[in-house]
Scaffold this motif. Structure first.
Motif, PDB file in Angstrom:
ATOM      1  N   CYS A 256      40.243 -10.699  -0.115  1.00 23.74           N
ATOM      2  CA  CYS A 256      41.399 -11.154  -0.905  1.00 23.74           C
ATOM      3  C   CYS A 256      41.073 -11.089  -2.393  1.00 23.74           C
ATOM      4  O   CYS A 256      41.919 -10.713  -3.207  1.00 23.74           O
ATOM      5  CB  CYS A 256      41.803 -12.574  -0.510  1.00 23.74           C
ATOM      6  SG  CYS A 256      42.436 -12.672   1.168  1.00 23.74           S
ATOM      7  N   LEU A 257      39.830 -11.456  -2.738  1.00 26.67           N
ATOM      8  CA  LEU A 257      39.418 -11.372  -4.149  1.00 26.67           C
ATOM      9  C   LEU A 257      39.525  -9.928  -4.622  1.00 26.67           C
ATOM     10  O   LEU A 257      40.034  -9.637  -5.704  1.00 26.67           O
ATOM     11  CB  LEU A 257      37.979 -11.884  -4.310  1.00 26.67           C
ATOM     12  CG  LEU A 257      37.790 -13.393  -4.136  1.00 26.67           C
ATOM     13  CD1 LEU A 257      36.315 -13.746  -3.955  1.00 26.67           C
ATOM     14  CD2 LEU A 257      38.371 -14.167  -5.319  1.00 26.67           C
ATOM     15  N   THR A 258      39.051  -8.995  -3.786  1.00 30.36           N
ATOM     16  CA  THR A 258      39.148  -7.574  -4.142  1.00 30.36           C
ATOM     17  C   THR A 258      40.608  -7.174  -4.315  1.00 30.36           C
ATOM     18  O   THR A 258      40.966  -6.474  -5.259  1.00 30.36           O
ATOM     19  CB  THR A 258      38.514  -6.695  -3.035  1.00 30.36           C
ATOM     20  OG1 THR A 258      37.176  -7.111  -2.847  1.00 30.36           O
ATOM     21  CG2 THR A 258      38.550  -5.225  -3.393  1.00 30.36           C
ATOM     22  N   SER A 259      41.445  -7.647  -3.396  1.00 31.68           N
ATOM     23  CA  SER A 259      42.839  -7.185  -3.410  1.00 31.68           C
ATOM     24  C   SER A 259      43.595  -7.674  -4.644  1.00 31.68           C
ATOM     25  O   SER A 259      44.544  -7.036  -5.068  1.00 31.68           O
ATOM     26  CB  SER A 259      43.558  -7.596  -2.129  1.00 31.68           C
ATOM     27  OG  SER A 259      43.966  -8.933  -2.227  1.00 31.68           O
ATOM     28  N   VAL A 260      43.172  -8.816  -5.231  1.00 26.26           N
ATOM     29  CA  VAL A 260      43.869  -9.258  -6.455  1.00 26.26           C
ATOM     30  C   VAL A 260      43.191  -8.699  -7.709  1.00 26.26           C
ATOM     31  O   VAL A 260      43.596  -8.989  -8.828  1.00 26.26           O
ATOM     32  CB  VAL A 260      43.967 -10.805  -6.564  1.00 26.26           C
ATOM     33  CG1 VAL A 260      44.748 -11.395  -5.407  1.00 26.26           C
ATOM     34  CG2 VAL A 260      42.591 -11.453  -6.692  1.00 26.26           C
ATOM     35  N   GLY A 261      42.130  -7.919  -7.522  1.00 25.79           N
ATOM     36  CA  GLY A 261      41.505  -7.248  -8.669  1.00 25.79           C
ATOM     37  C   GLY A 261      40.334  -7.998  -9.276  1.00 25.79           C
ATOM     38  O   GLY A 261      39.950  -7.725 -10.410  1.00 25.79           O
ATOM     39  N   LEU A 262      39.752  -8.947  -8.525  1.00 28.61           N
ATOM     40  CA  LEU A 262      38.570  -9.640  -9.047  1.00 28.61           C
ATOM     41  C   LEU A 262      37.305  -9.015  -8.462  1.00 28.61           C
ATOM     42  O   LEU A 262      37.341  -8.375  -7.411  1.00 28.61           O
ATOM     43  CB  LEU A 262      38.637 -11.138  -8.708  1.00 28.61           C
ATOM     44  CG  LEU A 262      39.748 -11.899  -9.449  1.00 28.61           C
ATOM     45  CD1 LEU A 262      39.851 -13.333  -8.951  1.00 28.61           C
ATOM     46  CD2 LEU A 262      39.512 -11.876 -10.966  1.00 28.61           C
ATOM     47  N   ALA A 263      36.197  -9.200  -9.179  1.00 31.06           N
ATOM     48  CA  ALA A 263      34.914  -8.674  -8.706  1.00 31.06           C
ATOM     49  C   ALA A 263      34.122  -9.816  -8.081  1.00 31.06           C
ATOM     50  O   ALA A 263      34.213 -10.961  -8.541  1.00 31.06           O
ATOM     51  CB  ALA A 263      34.141  -8.086  -9.878  1.00 31.06           C
ATOM     52  N   SER A 264      33.354  -9.498  -7.030  1.00 31.43           N
ATOM     53  CA  SER A 264      32.647 -10.586  -6.340  1.00 31.43           C
ATOM     54  C   SER A 264      31.353 -10.109  -5.709  1.00 31.43           C
ATOM     55  O   SER A 264      31.186  -8.915  -5.422  1.00 31.43           O
ATOM     56  CB  SER A 264      33.543 -11.173  -5.247  1.00 31.43           C
ATOM     57  OG  SER A 264      33.837 -10.174  -4.304  1.00 31.43           O
ATOM     58  N   CYS A 265      30.474 -11.082  -5.503  1.00 31.03           N
ATOM     59  CA  CYS A 265      29.234 -10.817  -4.770  1.00 31.03           C
ATOM     60  C   CYS A 265      28.938 -12.016  -3.882  1.00 31.03           C
ATOM     61  O   CYS A 265      28.774 -13.143  -4.367  1.00 31.03           O
ATOM     62  CB  CYS A 265      28.072 -10.606  -5.743  1.00 31.03           C
ATOM     63  SG  CYS A 265      26.478 -10.430  -4.898  1.00 31.03           S
ATOM     64  N   ILE A 266      28.902 -11.785  -2.585  1.00 32.05           N
ATOM     65  CA  ILE A 266      28.534 -12.858  -1.652  1.00 32.05           C
ATOM     66  C   ILE A 266      27.035 -13.103  -1.790  1.00 32.05           C
ATOM     67  O   ILE A 266      26.256 -12.151  -1.910  1.00 32.05           O
ATOM     68  CB  ILE A 266      28.859 -12.450  -0.202  1.00 32.05           C
ATOM     69  CG1 ILE A 266      30.357 -12.207  -0.039  1.00 32.05           C
ATOM     70  CG2 ILE A 266      28.383 -13.511   0.784  1.00 32.05           C
ATOM     71  CD1 ILE A 266      30.764 -11.698   1.334  1.00 32.05           C
ATOM     72  N   LEU A 267      26.646 -14.369  -1.791  1.00 30.12           N
ATOM     73  CA  LEU A 267      25.221 -14.705  -1.931  1.00 30.12           C
ATOM     74  C   LEU A 267      24.795 -15.564  -0.746  1.00 30.12           C
ATOM     75  O   LEU A 267      25.377 -16.632  -0.508  1.00 30.12           O
ATOM     76  CB  LEU A 267      24.993 -15.458  -3.245  1.00 30.12           C
ATOM     77  CG  LEU A 267      25.315 -14.650  -4.506  1.00 30.12           C
ATOM     78  CD1 LEU A 267      25.368 -15.540  -5.729  1.00 30.12           C
ATOM     79  CD2 LEU A 267      24.288 -13.535  -4.702  1.00 30.12           C
ATOM     80  N   ASN A 268      23.794 -15.081  -0.027  1.00 28.97           N
ATOM     81  CA  ASN A 268      23.392 -15.782   1.199  1.00 28.97           C
ATOM     82  C   ASN A 268      22.800 -17.149   0.898  1.00 28.97           C
ATOM     83  O   ASN A 268      22.280 -17.391  -0.194  1.00 28.97           O
ATOM     84  CB  ASN A 268      22.376 -14.936   1.970  1.00 28.97           C
ATOM     85  CG  ASN A 268      21.004 -15.017   1.340  1.00 28.97           C
ATOM     86  OD1 ASN A 268      20.268 -15.976   1.552  1.00 28.97           O
ATOM     87  ND2 ASN A 268      20.658 -14.027   0.533  1.00 28.97           N
ATOM     88  N   LEU A 269      22.867 -18.015   1.898  1.00 29.86           N
ATOM     89  CA  LEU A 269      22.208 -19.325   1.777  1.00 29.86           C
ATOM     90  C   LEU A 269      21.163 -19.477   2.884  1.00 29.86           C
ATOM     91  O   LEU A 269      21.076 -20.511   3.546  1.00 29.86           O
ATOM     92  CB  LEU A 269      23.245 -20.452   1.826  1.00 29.86           C
ATOM     93  CG  LEU A 269      24.134 -20.549   0.582  1.00 29.86           C
ATOM     94  CD1 LEU A 269      25.163 -21.658   0.714  1.00 29.86           C
ATOM     95  CD2 LEU A 269      23.296 -20.766  -0.678  1.00 29.86           C
TER      96      LEU A 269
END
Ligand SMILES: Cc1cc2nc3c(=O)[nH]c(=O)nc-3n(C[C@H](O)[C@H](O)[C@H](O)COP(=O)(O)O)c2cc1C
Length: 322
Positions: A256-269
């Motif tokens: 969803c973040l991608t679809s609204v045009g934001l950049a993201s990186c998932i970070l493991n825990l």
């Protein structure tokens, strides 16, 4: 010292840590999961309401409708509603409104088919269902099978982005993505997720340094920590479900973040318990929450390098059983 001995000793030590971590997890699950029929806390009762509401919703959408179905679920829903009232909880809440809405749908479906509902009436005759909303129940749904093009575009254009444009996050876009992500599926529609969000630079710095999988990149403008509430789960066989529902939500949120045009990186825990506890302390997240992952989110850079992260061919992970 022979190599074999060192290797075996290392493996032995790791097995001990695995057992200890599993024991800790079991302890937390036993403490917070909703193991009673009635809710064990204010939050437990809401989850049970959602659970039993959903069971009736499924019956309403069944292709072979069974008149007066769901005696067990209705009885339990009645008990949950009584407990909800006794606890004096908010009747405007999602779980309560959802429950009385499904009761209305149940009654109306039978009325439309001119079927008497003596069991239902004896349980819920004193509740005014006419004022309930139409949010729950079953609805006709037409698949538009050729409409997958946009999703394909999001799926193929999403890359983990570890650098962000300068400046703050567009919070409106972020909230739009979050609101879309609520469409994620979850077991019995329990929606056990929570997102803790921070743009506090000092906190982001601390969190990133504990997580340690983001070395060499600048600080992201925001961090979202996805958790799942153990209180949403009901028994021993659901013990792994927080991770499944959490993972599904996490992925969907990222899309969803991608679809609204934001950049993201998932970070493991994937951290030792004591390190996770440090994160909990910084964020004031209690032990009832399973920590699923963090997501760094920001405005996209015009151009950047991303890791290609090549994928295996789907044929290599597919086995047909005759
Ligand atoms: C659960 C999970 C944890 C991840 N943790 C990290 C991390 O700690 N640091 C990082 O740089 N990337 C992390 N990633 C990103 C992965 O490396 C990336 O998704 C993978 O290489 C596939 O590349 P793509 O997302 O660009 O398609 C994580 C991804 C997932 C799904």
């Amino acid at each position: 010292m022979p190599d074999d001995f060192v290797e075996n000793y290392r493996a032995y030590k790791q097995k001990r840590v695995i057992k200890q971590a599993a024991r800790e997890e079991a302890k937390k699950y036993s403490k917070y999961a909703n193991l009673r029929i009635k809710g064990s806390s204010d939050e437990g009762i809401e989850e049970l309401l959602i659970f039993h509401t959903h069971s009736i919703e499924k019956g309403l959408s069944h292709p072979h409708f069974r008149p007066n179905f769901g005696k067990n679920a209705l009885t339990k829903l009645k008990a949950n509603l009584e407990e909800f009232n006794q606890l004096g909880l908010d009747k405007d809440s999602f779980s309560y409104q959802n429950a009385i809405s499904v009761l209305r749908s149940y009654k109306e479906k039978h009325q439309n088919m001119q079927i008497e509902t003596p069991n239902f009436d004896s349980l819920f005759g004193n509740i005014n269902l006419a004022s309930a909303s139409m949010m729950a129940g079953a609805k006709k749904f037409a698949n538009s099978l050729n409409d997958g093009v946009d999703f394909k575009k999001v799926e193929t254009s999403r890359y983990t982005q570890r650098e962000f444009a300068d400046g703050p996050l567009d919070e409106e876009l972020y909230q739009e993505a979050l609101s879309m992500a609520m469409k994620s599926p979850s077991v019995c529609n329990r929606q056990p997720w929570h997102v803790f969000f921070t743009q506090n630079k000092a906190k982001i710095e601390q969190l990133i340094s504990i997580q340690s999988g983001f070395k060499g990149y600048g600080l992201p403008p925001s961090l979202s920590i996805v958790t799942v509430d153990r209180r949403a789960f009901l028994g021993p066989y659901e013990r792994n479900e927080p991770y499944i529902d959490g993972g599904i939500f996490l992925m969907n949120f990222d899309m969803c973040l991608t679809s609204v045009g934001l950049a993201s990186c998932i970070l493991n825990l994937m951290l030792p318990t004591n390190e996770l506890d440090k994160l909990r302390n910084i964020l004031k997240i209690d032990d009832a929450q399973v920590m699923i992952a963090m997501v760094a989110v920001g405005q996209p850079k015009q151009q950047l390098l991303v890791a290609k992260s090549a994928r295996k061919d789907s044929a290599t992970i597919f086995t047909e059983i005759q």
